[in-house]
Design a protein around this motif. Structure first.
Motif, PDB file in Angstrom:
ATOM      1  N   VAL A  58      41.005  36.087  42.799  1.00  0.00           N
ATOM      2  CA  VAL A  58      40.319  36.374  41.534  1.00  0.00           C
ATOM      3  C   VAL A  58      39.258  37.442  41.747  1.00  0.00           C
ATOM      4  CG1 VAL A  58      38.687  35.414  39.845  1.00  0.00           C
ATOM      5  CG2 VAL A  58      40.783  34.168  40.402  1.00  0.00           C
ATOM      6  N   ARG A  59      38.488  37.328  42.829  1.00  0.00           N
ATOM      7  CA  ARG A  59      37.417  38.305  43.089  1.00  0.00           C
ATOM      8  C   ARG A  59      37.968  39.714  43.293  1.00  0.00           C
ATOM      9  NH1 ARG A  59      35.920  34.304  46.868  1.00  0.00           N
ATOM     10  NH2 ARG A  59      34.579  32.791  45.888  1.00  0.00           N
ATOM     11  N   GLY A  60      39.123  39.824  43.926  1.00  0.00           N
ATOM     12  CA  GLY A  60      39.746  41.136  44.079  1.00  0.00           C
ATOM     13  C   GLY A  60      40.377  41.616  42.786  1.00  0.00           C
ATOM     14  N   LEU A  61      41.088  40.705  42.117  1.00  0.00           N
ATOM     15  CA  LEU A  61      41.801  41.041  40.892  1.00  0.00           C
ATOM     16  C   LEU A  61      40.863  41.507  39.795  1.00  0.00           C
ATOM     17  CD1 LEU A  61      44.487  41.055  39.342  1.00  0.00           C
ATOM     18  CD2 LEU A  61      44.101  38.633  38.827  1.00  0.00           C
ATOM     19  N   ILE A  62      39.719  40.870  39.663  1.00  0.00           N
ATOM     20  CA  ILE A  62      38.813  41.202  38.559  1.00  0.00           C
ATOM     21  C   ILE A  62      38.280  42.626  38.678  1.00  0.00           C
ATOM     22  CG2 ILE A  62      36.557  40.417  39.425  1.00  0.00           C
ATOM     23  CD1 ILE A  62      36.556  38.836  36.577  1.00  0.00           C
TER      24      ILE A  62
END
Length: 173
Positions: free
Chosen positions: A98-102
């Motif tokens: 999630v942290r990378g995707l966002i």
């Protein structure tokens, strides 16, 4: 690898080494320190390092998720999305994705964070981390999910969600 830059060598080492001989904290710092060079690579080295990082993600290892986001590697979106939304993947691993995707697709990253937040079977620490992500990248869907979480049965989740809403909207009064 002859003819490769030291930064490329560091990224490859970070993605392929276990660091098991070092102790947990030193190993984590070393691994993430090595991988952090990926955004500074260029040309073929960058492409090869990104390919290795994406393959690492697809193998279920989240080490490069945040760095791929920081590097702006849009080719990683499908792998990050798969990891972030897979119910069979551990929530803390999903949060790495999630942290990378966002950083690459805010809408998809928020949707995955909301999914984690709304799952009351997930450990409160992971749900609170989802709240932090949503507070840092708010929109109306995130605010709705935070409002729901502010009424959660778990007091730690409830309190953190209320704080996040206050952070987004400003203090009442």
């Amino acid at each position: 690898m002859p003819g490769r830059s030291w930064m490329f060598e560091a990224v490859v080492r970070g993605l392929t080494s276990s660091y098991g001989h070092l102790g947990w904290k030193v190993a984590n710092d070393s691994m993430f320190g090595d991988i952090a060079w990926l955004p500074r690579l260029t040309g073929d080295e960058r492409t090869e390092a990104e390919d290795l990082a994406i393959a690492t993600l697809q193998a279920g290892d989240p080490r490069a998720a945040l760095t791929l986001g920081e590097a702006g590697c849009t080719r990683a979106i499908p792998a990050l999305l798969n990891m972030a939304t897979s119910a069979s993947t551990a929530p803390n691993v999903r949060l790495f994705a999630v942290r990378g995707l966002i950083q690459l697709d805010q809408g998809a990253g928020r949707a995955a964070a909301i999914e984690i937040l709304r799952d009351s079977t997930i450990f409160r620490g992971d749900r609170r981390e989802a709240i932090r992500v949503l507070a840092a990248h708010p929109d109306s869907d995130a605010e709705t999910a935070l409002e729901e979480a502010a009424a959660d049965a778990d007091p730690y989740v409830r309190t953190r969600a209320a704080w996040a809403l206050e952070e987004i909207r400003g203090p009442k009064g």
